[in-house]
Design an enzyme around this catalytic site. Structure first.
Site, PDB file in Angstrom:
ATOM      1  N   SER A  23       0.814  -1.110   0.176  1.00 35.26           N
ATOM      2  CA  SER A  23      -0.002   0.230  -0.017  1.00 35.26           C
ATOM      3  C   SER A  23       0.980   1.381   0.214  1.00 35.26           C
ATOM      4  O   SER A  23       0.690   2.184   0.214  1.00 35.26           O
ATOM      5  CB  SER A  23      -0.855  -0.200   0.743  1.00 35.26           C
ATOM      6  N   ASN A 110      -2.412  -2.584  12.854  1.00 36.81           N
ATOM      7  CA  ASN A 110      -4.069  -2.891  12.459  1.00 36.81           C
ATOM      8  C   ASN A 110      -4.426  -1.589  13.273  1.00 36.81           C
ATOM      9  O   ASN A 110      -5.179  -0.601  12.452  1.00 36.81           O
ATOM     10  CB  ASN A 110      -4.868  -3.431  13.088  1.00 36.81           C
ATOM     11  N   THR A 155     -39.693  27.222 -11.370  1.00 38.21           N
ATOM     12  CA  THR A 155     -39.565  26.163 -11.029  1.00 38.21           C
ATOM     13  C   THR A 155     -39.670  25.315 -12.148  1.00 38.21           C
ATOM     14  O   THR A 155     -40.478  25.863 -12.952  1.00 38.21           O
ATOM     15  CB  THR A 155     -41.186  25.834 -10.290  1.00 38.21           C
ATOM     16  N   HIS A 156     -39.804  24.036 -12.167  1.00 44.01           N
ATOM     17  CA  HIS A 156     -39.640  23.927 -13.891  1.00 44.01           C
ATOM     18  C   HIS A 156     -39.362  23.553 -14.318  1.00 44.01           C
ATOM     19  O   HIS A 156     -39.317  23.832 -15.581  1.00 44.01           O
ATOM     20  CB  HIS A 156     -40.700  23.458 -14.300  1.00 44.01           C
ATOM     21  N   SER A 277     -12.862  26.866 -28.095  1.00 48.06           N
ATOM     22  CA  SER A 277     -12.675  26.024 -28.928  1.00 48.06           C
ATOM     23  C   SER A 277     -11.731  25.879 -29.904  1.00 48.06           C
ATOM     24  O   SER A 277     -10.833  26.534 -30.289  1.00 48.06           O
ATOM     25  CB  SER A 277     -13.887  25.590 -29.105  1.00 48.06           C
ATOM     26  N   LYS A 283     -16.570  29.810 -29.556  1.00 50.69           N
ATOM     27  CA  LYS A 283     -17.046  30.119 -28.215  1.00 50.69           C
ATOM     28  C   LYS A 283     -16.086  30.154 -27.184  1.00 50.69           C
ATOM     29  O   LYS A 283     -14.785  30.231 -27.068  1.00 50.69           O
ATOM     30  CB  LYS A 283     -17.156  28.513 -28.686  1.00 50.69           C
ATOM     31  N   ASN A 285     -15.898  28.633 -23.278  1.00 50.65           N
ATOM     32  CA  ASN A 285     -16.981  27.140 -22.570  1.00 50.65           C
ATOM     33  C   ASN A 285     -16.957  27.226 -21.667  1.00 50.65           C
ATOM     34  O   ASN A 285     -15.994  28.072 -20.519  1.00 50.65           O
ATOM     35  CB  ASN A 285     -16.065  26.075 -23.219  1.00 50.65           C
ATOM     36  N   GLU A 290     -18.658  22.220 -16.037  1.00 57.83           N
ATOM     37  CA  GLU A 290     -18.880  21.296 -16.454  1.00 57.83           C
ATOM     38  C   GLU A 290     -17.921  19.898 -15.343  1.00 57.83           C
ATOM     39  O   GLU A 290     -18.870  18.883 -15.003  1.00 57.83           O
ATOM     40  CB  GLU A 290     -19.132  21.109 -17.901  1.00 57.83           C
ATOM     41  N   TYR A 317     -10.010  -6.880  11.871  1.00 60.72           N
ATOM     42  CA  TYR A 317      -9.196  -6.203  10.689  1.00 60.72           C
ATOM     43  C   TYR A 317      -9.666  -7.306   9.831  1.00 60.72           C
ATOM     44  O   TYR A 317      -8.802  -8.135   9.925  1.00 60.72           O
ATOM     45  CB  TYR A 317      -7.716  -5.981  11.652  1.00 60.72           C
ATOM     46  N   GLN A 322      -8.070  -1.757   3.397  1.00 60.00           N
ATOM     47  CA  GLN A 322      -7.387  -1.070   3.431  1.00 60.00           C
ATOM     48  C   GLN A 322      -7.250  -0.411   1.716  1.00 60.00           C
ATOM     49  O   GLN A 322      -6.691   1.198   1.418  1.00 60.00           O
ATOM     50  CB  GLN A 322      -5.790  -2.272   2.007  1.00 60.00           C
ATOM     51  N   LYS A 325      -8.356   3.037   1.098  1.00 66.57           N
ATOM     52  CA  LYS A 325      -7.393   4.976   1.007  1.00 66.57           C
ATOM     53  C   LYS A 325      -7.181   5.245  -0.194  1.00 66.57           C
ATOM     54  O   LYS A 325      -7.890   6.722  -0.089  1.00 66.57           O
ATOM     55  CB  LYS A 325      -6.225   4.555   1.341  1.00 66.57           C
TER      56      LYS A 325
HETATM   57  N1  ARG Z   1      -1.607  -1.330   4.458  1.00 69.84           N
HETATM   58  C1  ARG Z   1      -2.373  -1.972   5.848  1.00 69.84           C
HETATM   59  C2  ARG Z   1      -3.722  -1.085   5.860  1.00 69.84           C
HETATM   60  O1  ARG Z   1      -3.985   0.099   4.643  1.00 69.84           O
HETATM   61  C3  ARG Z   1      -1.771  -1.906   7.286  1.00 69.84           C
HETATM   62  C4  ARG Z   1      -2.487  -2.607   8.055  1.00 69.84           C
HETATM   63  C5  ARG Z   1      -1.853  -4.024   7.807  1.00 69.84           C
HETATM   64  N2  ARG Z   1      -2.778  -4.554   8.708  1.00 69.84           N
HETATM   65  C6  ARG Z   1      -2.106  -5.884   8.575  1.00 69.84           C
HETATM   66  N3  ARG Z   1      -3.115  -6.580   9.943  1.00 69.84           N
HETATM   67  N4  ARG Z   1      -1.824  -6.496   7.116  1.00 69.84           N
HETATM   68  O2  ARG Z   1      -4.655  -1.306   6.301  1.00 69.84           O
END
Ligand code: ARG
Length: 459
Positions: A23, A110, A155-156, A277, A283, A285, A290, A317, A322, A325
């Site tokens: 990660s 964890n 409205t509408h 454009s 144009k 834009n 958008e 956990y 993971q 993120k």
């Molecule tokens: N990279 C892991 C996560 O984002 C960290 C925790 C890892 N824990 C484990 N038991 N492998 O969740």
């Protein structure tokens, strides 16, 4: 490939497996929070006499050095480590030797990752709140400026009743104000510290969790170690609140796009916020609006993704988590970018007051007021509604606005009309008579602006 858990294993992890599992490519984003958390943990270990004062100092100095060097670019985070936690620990051991190996005492990745993500999210919530506040400040300034800028209210998407630009923008003020409220609610609910929860069942070391919570400015420690390492509710809440921010921004964008169209021409977007454009020279834009509207999908996607990831996960956990993120990072960055860009576009946008007022005049937006005029002179509302309906039909046939009719034309439709009908259906009267709290009348607007000004001063 450097791992913290090699001891039990006999074969090298396959390269693809390693990459799939790692990660560090994304969790390096919170290296600063990871180090902040570790420092609190180490201070607590020393206070509890699990580490000596010397060990504490060596580790703290080492961690500060790493933070500084990553920040200045002297130390690059390399992807030969599985995650940011392993990277920091490995560099620490490399730099300070033996004491570095004690950093992880009484801790698991964890609870470490749970803490890091919370610290990161907390920091970002504050930044998002600042951006929302800036948006509110710009909106309030424009509201003050445009108390008498008349425009049609819809409205509408059909012209309905006349309002002012201040009133229209005030609607967005309320939306973004609620968004700020959601940010602070989430902050308050999530602000409990998971550090010291271990892998799932706490630890046998005498950790002082209240102390680390205090050091890291949490309201207190979390109360169940299994929940602590597997709670992602606050991220789901945040993504939901961010989706709402984007929904607001997207609605606003849609209006800017409509207002900027050739048919409306209510606004002119500053050159800095529009693009041309490659083929059509005429144009200009509304690309920024958008794009903001388009990026709403990414944030909704992040919410759906995390809800789906979490739905089948047994306690505690599991590695699935993971996956919280990348989408959260992307959603936060997207919302921050959209908020600042949209605010900049709004600040520099020109409002074509005359076009807006003309549009309000030419859409029978004063028809309700004409009916109210009759009601005030004793005609039952239902009859008045019918009379004005006929009046509007007549106006359409004649190509006139209500206020453009002659007195004899009014009289022909109903003898109740008198000279004062002109005053009663003028744009100014139609708006300014509406003074219930929250309405567009000047008095009502001034009242709301005062309240919102106080709110911004206090919050
Ligand atoms: N990279 C892991 C996560 O984002 C960290 C925790 C890892 N824990 C484990 N038991 N492998 O969740």
């Amino acid at each position: 490939m450097a791992q913290l858990w090699g001891g039990r294993f006999t074969k090298e992890t396959d390269k693809l497996v390693y990459q799939f599992n790692a990660s560090i490519s994304f969790d390096q984003k919170f290296y600063e929070q990871d180090i902040r958390g570790s420092k609190a943990h180490v201070k607590m270990l020393a206070k509890q006499k699990i580490l000596t004062k010397e060990e504490e100092q060596a580790i703290l100095d080492g961690l500060d050095g790493i933070a500084e060097d990553v920040k200045t670019g002297k130390l690059t985070i390399t992807e030969q480590y599985e995650d940011i936690h392993s990277f920091v620990e490995a560099v620490l051991i490399e730099r300070i030797g033996e004491p570095g190996k004690k950093l992880h005492t009484g801790r698991s990745r964890n609870d470490q990752v749970a803490l890091d993500m919370k610290l990161y999210t907390r920091d970002e919530i504050k930044e998002i709140d600042c951006l929302l506040k800036r948006m509110l400040e710009v909106l309030l300034r424009l509201m003050k400026e445009h108390i008498k800028t008349y425009m049609p209210g819809f409205t509408h998407l059909q012209k309905a009743q006349p309002i002012t630009l201040a009133h229209h923008l005030g609607a967005y003020f309320e939306m973004f104000k609620r968004d700020r409220g959601r940010m602070s609610d989430i902050y308050e609910r999530m602000n409990y510290c998971p550090l010291g929860s271990g892998a799932l069942a706490g630890t046998t070391y005498p950790l002082d969790r209240t102390y680390t919570a205090e050091l890291l400015e949490f309201a207190g420690p979390t109360l169940n170690s299994m929940d602590s390492v597997s709670d992602r509710d606050y991220l789901i809440e945040l993504l939901s609140a961010l989706s709402t921010v984007m929904m607001h921004l997207s609605r606003f964008s849609e209006e800017v796009i409509i207002w900027n169209s050739n048919e409306y021409q209510f606004v002119e977007i500053d050159d800095a916020y529009s693009t041309g454009s490659s083929i059509m020279p005429q144009k200009k834009n509304p690309d920024i609006a958008e794009l903001v509207r388009g990026k709403t999908g990414r944030v909704y996607g992040a919410l759906t993704s995390l809800l789906t990831t979490m739905k089948g996960i047994p306690l505690a956990y599991n590695k699935d988590m993971q996956e919280d993120k990348e989408f959260v990072f992307d959603a936060i960055d997207t919302v921050k970018g959209c908020l600042s860009l949209f605010t900049g576009m709004l600040e520099t946008m020109k409002f074509q007051k005359d076009v807006m007022a003309d549009s309000a005049k030419n859409g029978f937006t004063n028809a309700t007021d004409a009916a109210d005029y009759l009601v005030n002179r004793g005609v039952p509302f239902r009859d008045a509604h019918g009379i004005i309906g006929r009046l509007v039909l007549y106006c359409i046939e004649e190509g006139k606005a209500i206020e453009e009719l002659g007195m004899s034309e009014f009289k022909e439709i109903s003898p109740v009309f008198e000279e004062d009908i002109y005053e009663a259906v003028s744009l100014e009267t139609c708006v300014d008579k509406r003074n219930t709290i929250g309405a567009p009348g000047e008095e009502a607007m001034e009242y709301v602006i005062k309240i919102e000004q106080e709110y911004l001063k206090k919050n």
